[in-house]
Design an enzyme around this catalytic site. Structure first.
Site, short mmCIF file in Angstrom:
data_model
loop_
_atom_site.label_atom_id
_atom_site.label_comp_id
_atom_site.label_asym_id
_atom_site.label_seq_id
_atom_site.Cartn_x
_atom_site.Cartn_y
_atom_site.Cartn_z
N GLU A 108 0.87 -1.17 0.00
CA GLU A 108 0.00 0.00 0.00
C GLU A 108 0.90 1.22 0.00
O GLU A 108 1.65 1.45 0.95
CB GLU A 108 -0.92 0.03 1.21
N CYS B 26 -2.03 8.27 4.23
CA CYS B 26 -1.99 7.97 2.80
C CYS B 26 -3.32 8.20 2.11
O CYS B 26 -3.38 8.50 0.93
CB CYS B 26 -1.55 6.51 2.58
#
Length: 494
Positions: free
Chosen positions: A255, A289
């Site tokens: 990720e 994020c």
């Protein structure tokens, strides 16, 4: 046990033992709010990494054969230990990650969700039967642990982003080597060893190695014992980690970065759009994020949205993470702070208008403050540095659009595809826009920061490969094995 910042965190956890690093050196953990060193952790070297993988390799067969109920109980006991130490962990996150009380409580909530979901995996790891084209043959497909899972976790939300890989890997019968970020080695790594030790996890199933990425990063990512490498972090580092893992044919679960858009149409409910936009931009200083990196707002409501967002930003409580009222606390370190403020300066020089913020907060008794005031910029274009890059800070660039096609084009004009959000006049319109946004996750009438342990989580493009959460991540960390049973004599051509 008491998990305070001044506890002894100076040893690695390998094969069920707390051991000194081979180097004998330590790394200082700095508090982003006070700029003071608050703990010392070991500076691991490659021989420590090798010892961790040797322990994991030795323990993997016995742990893979452990009954599902045993593995379930260990993870459940770990979850109980997590809850027993909630207040201490929130305090650790404030000292180490600069997390406000909101960030700490959110971290506990999400981490608990992931641990609870992981505890259900042992009983859900099931195989299947497949019919055969060959008479008298029975096909059985078993699902077995991969073996050893490497977890490399980030500094921004260290507790829950370590949890979502460590807990399911252990629950599904794998052993783990965990390498936390150097900024947050306790809440991202050593704390897990303490809690699993309380839970009675067998020796060697979890091993934690702390050290500088420049010293041990490649050895961790490319160790020949590793079967899966689960990494969360920047795209630039993730590309290198994935390439290193692939040299050993380890499965990369990555990720990576995001440049997430918050689309607001002309007929959106502005109150709700601003509520979501404020939270999704400024929670944990934007160091997420999946935080909102760009606000893409219809020109008919653009001026009102900018004015109201700037007012909301200017009113947010700002300061030390140790102040219970703080919403926006410090950035993790100088390099992150200077990079994001550089994006702001360069964007203003390119024609953006600074509505509020854009500078650090002077803190009494703190030299070189890491607290950046919540920042809103208008007159932004998609190619300005503050919009084109993942700024990872408490910064809201607001970009106007004239129609939905332009909004979608702006949202998709990035190499990233992690998350996003849409506010429209009705849910169906919002859903239609969401379906056109090229991301792994998108949320209608909400904001971009969402994570539920039972829902698949992934990115597209430069935002990563592989999928986290529940059955999707279970597929990453287990392997199908085909066993066929030929129950009657088979005819062969010769």
């Amino acid at each position: 046990m008491s998990y305070t910042i001044d506890a002894d965190w100076s040893r690695l956890f390998i094969d069920g033992e707390w051991v000194e690093s081979e180097s004998g050196d330590t790394i200082a953990v700095d508090d982003p709010s006070t700029r003071e060193a608050v703990a010392e952790v070991p500076a691991g070297v490659e021989s420590d990494v090798d010892a961790a993988y040797e322990a994991a390799e030795a323990a993997k067969d016995e742990w893979a054969d452990a009954p599902p109920a045993r593995r379930e109980q260990v993870v459940q006991d770990f979850l109980d230990a997590l809850h027993a130490h909630e207040d201490e962990i929130v305090d650790l996150l404030a000292h180490e990650a600069g997390g406000s009380a909101i960030m700490g409580e959110t971290s506990i909530q999400i981490a608990s969700d992931h641990a609870a979901e992981a505890a259900t995996l042992p009983r859900r790891t099931k195989g299947e039967h497949a019919t055969s084209n060959i008479p008298g043959k029975e096909n059985i497909v078993r699902r077995e642990p991969k073996g050893t899972v490497t977890v490399i976790s980030p500094w921004n939300f260290p507790l829950n982003l370590s949890m979502r890989a460590v807990a399911p890997a252990i629950a599904s019968g794998n052993t783990v080597v965990l390498k936390p970020a150097t900024n947050t080695p306790i809440t991202g790594g050593l704390l897990f060893a303490k809690l699993f030790e309380e839970a009675g996890l067998p020796d060697g199933v979890l091993n934690v190695v702390v050290g500088e990425g420049s010293e041990i990063g490649d050895r961790v990512a490319g160790h020949p014992v590793s079967d899966v490498v689960a990494f969360t972090g920047s795209t630039s580092v993730g590309r290198r980690v994935a390439a290193t893992a692939a040299e050993n044919l380890a499965v990369p679960a990555m990720e990576l970065g995001g440049n997430n858009a918050h689309i607001v149409t002309a007929d959106a409910d502005l109150d709700r759009a601003l509520d979501g936009g404020t939270f999704g931009t400024f929670v944990h200083q934007g160091q997420v994020c999946i935080s909102i990196n760009r606000h893409i707002v219809h020109e008919d409501v653009y001026d009102e949205y900018v004015d109201r967002l700037a007012d909301r930003a200017a009113d947010l409580p700002v300061g030390s993470a140790h102040d219970a009222d703080t919403v926006v606390g410090p950035i993790i370190d100088e390099s992150q702070r200077d990079e994001m403020l550089g994006y702001v300066t360069d964007s203003v020089e390119a024609g953006a208008t600074l509505e509020t913020g854009g500078e650090t907060l002077d803190q009494d008794g703190v030299a070189d403050s890491l607290v950046v005031k919540p920042t809103v910029l208008s007159d932004v274009t998609n190619d300005m540095p503050v919009a084109a890059n993942e700024h990872f800070g408490p910064i809201a660039p607001v970009i106007p659009f004239s129609d939905v096609d332009e909004a979608v084009a702006l949202a998709n004009d990035t190499e990233y595809g992690l998350s996003g959000s849409v506010h429209a006049g009705d849910l169906q319109t919002g859903k239609e826009i969401a379906e056109r946004v090229e991301t792994g996750n998108v949320h209608v009438n909400d904001q971009s920061i969402n994570d539920e342990a039972h829902v698949p989580f992934s990115g597209v493009g430069a935002s990563g490969i592989g999928t986290y959460n529940s059955d999707a991540f279970l597929d990453e960390i287990t392997e199908p094995k085909w066993i066929s049973l030929q129950r009657e004599a088979r005819d062969y051509p010769f």
